[in-house]
Enzyme design. Structure first.
Site, PDB file in Angstrom:
ATOM      1  N   HIS A  75       0.825  -1.225   0.000  1.00  0.00           N
ATOM      2  CA  HIS A  75       0.000   0.000   0.000  1.00  0.00           C
ATOM      3  C   HIS A  75       0.851   1.263   0.000  1.00  0.00           C
ATOM      4  CE1 HIS A  75       0.331   0.266   4.497  1.00  0.00           C
ATOM      5  NE2 HIS A  75       0.162   1.535   4.255  1.00  0.00           N
ATOM      6  N   ASP A 128      -0.094  -7.457   1.708  1.00  0.00           N
ATOM      7  CA  ASP A 128       0.452  -6.092   1.709  1.00  0.00           C
ATOM      8  C   ASP A 128       1.988  -6.124   1.678  1.00  0.00           C
ATOM      9  OD1 ASP A 128       0.526  -3.372   1.792  1.00  0.00           O
ATOM     10  OD2 ASP A 128      -0.145  -3.167   3.880  1.00  0.00           O
ATOM     11  N   GLN A 221       0.524   5.973  11.396  1.00  0.00           N
ATOM     12  CA  GLN A 221       0.669   6.395  10.002  1.00  0.00           C
ATOM     13  C   GLN A 221       2.122   6.809   9.735  1.00  0.00           C
ATOM     14  OE1 GLN A 221      -2.022   5.224   9.067  1.00  0.00           O
ATOM     15  NE2 GLN A 221      -2.928   5.677  11.053  1.00  0.00           N
ATOM     16  N   GLY A 222       2.621   6.409   8.610  1.00  0.00           N
ATOM     17  CA  GLY A 222       3.993   6.751   8.238  1.00  0.00           C
ATOM     18  C   GLY A 222       4.995   5.671   8.609  1.00  0.00           C
TER      19      GLY A 222
END
Ligand code: ARG
Length: 269
Positions: A75, A128, A221-222
């Protein structure tokens, strides 16, 4: 992934969480600063063109698993994250050996070859994974991937997640690498937390569940694409979760053993 992608788009925060308290919204704070010299297989994926130069253009994590082979999350290379198909990103780089993204330490290598799992399912988040071949060997700093049946996957095993992501869940990106201690959890914990939500569906064969008791320490996130390490071996890649550091919603990782066929087929060494 949906939540991930949107969050990543908005800000790019990565983070790892910390031993302190979780904010009221369930996001994570804290974590400890670490040096890449102690964890030289942690790398950052970057594009100045897409993400600016402030934090070296970092947008995801990755892991050196061979002299010239890096694994990350599929992703991370999606249009949702990059804004364009990855083939259109002209300066996709792997940043190696740079603790502080505001600095110039270490090196930036080009990805000469990129394989993004065509079977990645953005609805469940299954598969993923992506494999990048570097333009040249990065040096002998790879981490071994724990094979199926490795004791490192046992529930209760202590594990460490690494990244430059959001340290608060509110978009505070780290400039220095951070890590947080979590435990490998029973598959049933994530199967119950994620029976099939808008964020994804837990699939034990290809995912791994990890978190801290009571929450508060997690990836965010990140951090996606970065390593979860136990017993000196790679057991997972940061993939998804609902919020960050919530006790009721552990982190979900791509199970590292599921990477092995792709690494032998698409890796360099
Ligand atoms: N999807 C995020 C990223 O793109 C990673 C989210 C991990 N979340 C978690 N709670 N462990 O960076």
């Amino acid at each position: 992934m949906r939540s991930i992608s949107y969050a990543t788009l908005g800000a790019f925060v990565l983070v790892l969480a910390a031993p302190t308290t979780a904010a009221a919204d369930g996001s994570v704070v804290g974590g400890d600063a670490v040096h890449v010299s102690e964890s030289p297989w942690v790398v950052a994926l970057a594009s100045h063109e897409r993400f600016g130069t402030d934090r070296s253009g970092q947008f995801c994590g990755g892991v050196l698993v061979g002299r010239s082979t890096v694994v990350t999350a599929a992703h991370c290379l999606s249009k949702e994250v990059l804004g364009v198909p990855w083939q259109q990103v002209r300066d996709l780089r792997v940043v190696i050996g740079r603790d502080n993204l505001a600095g110039r330490g270490g090196k930036e290598l080009k990805a000469a070859n990129v394989w993004v799992n065509p079977r990645y399912d953005s609805w469940t988040n299954e598969g993923d994974m992506a494999v990048l071949k570097l333009e040249r060997p990065a040096g002998g700093r790879a981490i071994p991937i724990a094979g199926r049946g490795d004791a490192a996957y046992k529930p209760g095993t202590r594990a460490t997640v690494y990244g430059w992501g959001d340290t608060t869940g509110a978009g505070s990106y780290a400039t220095g690498l951070r890590s947080a201690g979590v435990n490998v959890l029973e598959d049933s914990v994530c199967s119950q937390a994620y029976p099939g939500s808008a964020d994804g569906t837990y699939k034990p064969a290809s995912m791994l569940c990890a978190g801290a008791q009571g929450g508060g320490r997690d990836a965010c996130q990140g951090d996606s694409g970065g390593p979860l390490v136990a017993r000196g071996r790679l057991v997972g890649l940061v993939s998804w979760g609902t919020g960050c550091g919530q006790a009721s919603h552990p982190g979900v990782y791509t199970r590292a053993s599921a990477l092995l066929p792709a690494v032998s087929e698409h890796g360099a060494d």
